[in-house]
Motif scaffolding. Structure first.
Motif, PDB file in Angstrom:
ATOM      1  N   LEU A   1       0.837  -1.204   0.000  1.00 61.50           N
ATOM      2  CA  LEU A   1       0.000   0.000   0.000  1.00 61.50           C
ATOM      3  C   LEU A   1       0.868   1.249   0.000  1.00 61.50           C
ATOM      4  O   LEU A   1       0.576   2.232  -0.684  1.00 61.50           O
ATOM      5  CB  LEU A   1      -0.934   0.001   1.221  1.00 61.50           C
ATOM      6  CG  LEU A   1      -2.039  -1.063   1.197  1.00 61.50           C
ATOM      7  CD1 LEU A   1      -2.748  -1.130   2.533  1.00 61.50           C
ATOM      8  CD2 LEU A   1      -3.044  -0.771   0.087  1.00 61.50           C
TER       9      LEU A   1
ATOM     10  N   ALA B   1      -4.983   1.743  -4.176  1.00 58.75           N
ATOM     11  CA  ALA B   1      -4.704   1.405  -2.777  1.00 58.75           C
ATOM     12  C   ALA B   1      -6.012   1.252  -1.996  1.00 58.75           C
ATOM     13  O   ALA B   1      -6.183   0.298  -1.231  1.00 58.75           O
ATOM     14  CB  ALA B   1      -3.830   2.479  -2.146  1.00 58.75           C
TER      15      ALA B   1
ATOM     16  N   ILE C   1      -7.515  -2.119  -0.168  1.00 56.61           N
ATOM     17  CA  ILE C   1      -7.934  -2.181   1.244  1.00 56.61           C
ATOM     18  C   ILE C   1      -9.363  -2.720   1.347  1.00 56.61           C
ATOM     19  O   ILE C   1      -9.669  -3.570   2.189  1.00 56.61           O
ATOM     20  CB  ILE C   1      -7.820  -0.796   1.913  1.00 56.61           C
ATOM     21  CG1 ILE C   1      -6.354  -0.373   1.988  1.00 56.61           C
ATOM     22  CG2 ILE C   1      -8.416  -0.823   3.316  1.00 56.61           C
ATOM     23  CD1 ILE C   1      -6.130   1.052   2.398  1.00 56.61           C
TER      24      ILE C   1
END
Length: 306
Positions: A268, A280, A284
């Protein structure tokens, strides 16, 4: 029953095939290594004399054979265009795309992942361990070698797709081997996505995954765990093992205090450094989906036991 001689030959072939592929600089030698490896794996998958094992063997053989054919197509086209069989010289755009897809099929990443859960479910836990760890080394090494030439968009979209498929596929499973297959697809997603930006980080990611997933399979083998139902009953007989499985599952999901969090955090960090904040965020989000089934396994072990 497989004789000791056959076992020795098969084991040596699997090891030699992978080493041959990993150490070759020529596409043909790499292809021969992968073929040797694949042919030696077939008798191992079909060892349990069940229709399911035979089906798994056929599925494994067909997908790997198609991937090998794509690999030959790609390297031949490249040699035809550039006159070079060198692995590092895969410059033709068509060749790199076909090769990337072929390697993804070999290791079982989305969108060509369909064989992996089926094959794992149809075979024993040791073979499942072999397919999810050792069999990924050769294709990942080849992908690492050509990572400079593959279009980043292809790798990143395949990576995100693998994460989504791995997360969503694992949620509805009660069979542990299928869950582990989707977990493998999910982790490959992270590896492939970051391969576009930092190949060394991708190698670290897959290495940590292999280190974490090996003990899980070995402990499942030791306690004969097959389904989520078994998880709740093995607590009484082998407490330490069941607890270790729970912790390893949380680690594989990438929960902060555990080891599995490190490669994800670094990935990330790399994405944000490269100004890919949307990617990113997507990563997540998808890791949250997969966290759901890892947490469920941990919950079943921790809560439903006396």
């Amino acid at each position: 029953y497989i004789t000791p001689t056959a076992i020795t030959i098969i084991t040596l072939s699997i090891i030699m095939g992978t080493i041959l592929t990993m150490s070759s600089s020529n596409w043909l030698m790499a292809w021969i290594g992968l073929e040797l490896n694949m042919l030696a794996t077939l008798p191992i998958i079909s060892k349990p004399k069940t229709t399911r094992a035979s089906e798994a063997t056929i599925k494994y053989f067909l997908t790997q054979a198609i991937a090998s054919a794509m690999m030959l197509l790609s390297s031949t086209t490249n040699a035809w265009q550039t006159g070079n069989w060198d692995i590092l010289e895969l410059k033709n755009k068509f060749s790199t795309t076909i090769m990337a897809l072929s390697l993804m099929m070999k290791m079982g990443a989305a969108p060509v992942h369909f064989w992996l859960p089926e094959v794992l479910q149809g075979t024993t836990l040791q073979t499942a361990l072999l397919i999810t760890t050792w069999q990924k080394l050769a294709p990942i090494t080849l992908m690492y070698m050509i990572s400079n030439n593959i279009q980043p968009a292809l790798l990143m979209s395949a990576g995100v797709l693998s994460m989504v498929v791995g997360g969503l596929g694992g949620i509805n499973q009660t069979q542990l081997r299928k869950t582990m297959a989707y977990s493998s697809i999910n982790n490959l997603g992270w590896t492939i996505m970051i391969m576009a930006l930092s190949p060394n980080l991708a190698i670290m990611n897959i290495t940590i995954y292999i280190i974490m997933t090996t003990p899980v399979f070995l402990m499942m083998k030791n306690t004969s765990m097959k389904t989520l139902q078994n998880l709740t009953t093995t607590w009484t007989t082998s407490t330490a093992m069941t607890l270790s499985i729970a912790l390893l599952m949380l680690s594989t999901s990438g929960l902060p205090p555990f080891t599995g969090f490190m490669p994800k955090m670094l990935a990330l960090n790399e994405l944000i450094t490269q100004k890919l904040t949307t990617l990113a965020t997507l990563a997540i989000m998808t890791s949250l989906i997969s966290l759901l089934f890892y947490l469920r396994i941990a919950y079943l072990i921790m809560m439903l036991t006396p």
